[in-house]
Design a protein around this motif. Structure first.
Motif, mmCIF file in Angstrom:
data_model
loop_
_atom_site.group_PDB
_atom_site.id
_atom_site.type_symbol
_atom_site.label_atom_id
_atom_site.label_comp_id
_atom_site.label_asym_id
_atom_site.label_seq_id
_atom_site.Cartn_x
_atom_site.Cartn_y
_atom_site.Cartn_z
ATOM 1 N N SER A 194 -5.635 2.403 -7.375
ATOM 2 C CA SER A 194 -6.018 3.568 -7.548
ATOM 3 C C SER A 194 -4.832 4.475 -8.485
ATOM 4 C CB SER A 194 -5.896 4.120 -6.234
ATOM 5 O OG SER A 194 -4.764 3.751 -5.438
ATOM 6 N N THR B 41 0.722 -1.190 0.045
ATOM 7 C CA THR B 41 0.111 0.138 0.033
ATOM 8 C C THR B 41 0.763 1.336 -0.025
ATOM 9 O OG1 THR B 41 -0.012 0.218 2.533
ATOM 10 C CG2 THR B 41 -1.819 -1.014 1.312
ATOM 11 N N TYR B 42 0.384 2.390 -0.237
ATOM 12 C CA TYR B 42 0.968 3.631 -0.350
ATOM 13 C C TYR B 42 1.408 4.104 1.121
ATOM 14 C CZ TYR B 42 -0.992 4.487 -5.169
ATOM 15 O OH TYR B 42 -1.396 4.286 -6.280
ATOM 16 N N GLY C 170 2.199 8.370 -3.801
ATOM 17 C CA GLY C 170 1.304 8.448 -4.896
ATOM 18 C C GLY C 170 1.823 9.483 -5.807
ATOM 19 N N SER D 190 1.631 9.052 2.684
ATOM 20 C CA SER D 190 1.106 8.169 1.713
ATOM 21 C C SER D 190 0.767 8.716 0.401
ATOM 22 C CB SER D 190 0.238 7.334 2.096
ATOM 23 O OG SER D 190 -1.052 7.879 2.530
ATOM 24 N N ARG D 191 0.081 9.772 0.536
ATOM 25 C CA ARG D 191 -0.151 10.607 -0.906
ATOM 26 C C ARG D 191 1.165 11.075 -1.573
ATOM 27 N NH1 ARG D 191 -5.693 13.659 -0.417
ATOM 28 N NH2 ARG D 191 -6.730 12.501 1.131
ATOM 29 N N THR E 78 -10.307 -4.208 -7.141
ATOM 30 C CA THR E 78 -9.469 -4.366 -6.055
ATOM 31 C C THR E 78 -8.764 -5.767 -6.050
ATOM 32 O OG1 THR E 78 -11.706 -5.291 -4.931
ATOM 33 C CG2 THR E 78 -11.264 -3.031 -4.544
ATOM 34 N N ASN F 171 -4.290 0.929 -2.685
ATOM 35 C CA ASN F 171 -4.448 1.742 -1.623
ATOM 36 C C ASN F 171 -4.737 0.892 -0.644
ATOM 37 O OD1 ASN F 171 -7.198 1.075 -1.467
ATOM 38 N ND2 ASN F 171 -8.101 3.153 -1.917
ATOM 39 N N HIS F 172 -5.079 1.529 0.719
ATOM 40 C CA HIS F 172 -5.201 0.555 1.850
ATOM 41 C C HIS F 172 -6.270 -0.203 1.847
ATOM 42 C CE1 HIS F 172 -8.077 3.824 2.833
ATOM 43 N NE2 HIS F 172 -8.620 3.101 3.716
#
Length: 118
Positions: free
Chosen positions: A64, A21-22, A39, A35-36, A91, A58-59
């Motif tokens: 995404s 995940t990010y 990305g 995290s952003r 997903t 994503n989480h």
């Protein structure tokens, strides 16, 4: 500190057939609330082109990153080639396909960042 070089290094460690995940990448880079920015780095190509960006979701396991790829279904296609099925809702099952890094991984990353002045 070069956050983008850290992102690049950590992302390259994600094994084939696994996803991260990010937030996980940000945490392993020593910046858990960024995290952003992970990305952003991948989307804006601020890391090298050989990053397996398709392995980052994503989480909730949602794909995404379509804006980061030439075609919207590229991420899905690459994940499926690695044996990670994608649902019709775009997903993946993180319980089954998540990269479970270890404490040793985190220590190794921190040591690498310190040694390389990242």
């Amino acid at each position: 500190m070069d956050f983008y070089k850290r992102v690049e290094y950590v992302c390259k460690q994600i094994p084939r057939g696994r996803a991260a995940t990010y937030g996980q990448i940000a945490l392993l880079c020593g910046m858990p609330s960024h995290s952003r920015q992970v990305g952003y780095a991948l989307n804006k190509k601020l890391t090298s082109p050989d990053i397996p960006a398709h392995r980052i979701v994503n989480h909730k396991g949602y794909l995404s990153g379509s804006a980061s790829f030439t075609y919207p279904d590229t991420q899905e296609s690459l994940l499926e080639k690695e044996g990670i099925p994608v649902t019709p809702e775009h997903t993946i099952d993180l319980k089954k396909y998540a990269w479970h890094h270890t404490l040793d991984d985190a220590i190794r990353f921190r040591s690498y960042f310190t040694t390389h002045n990242l």
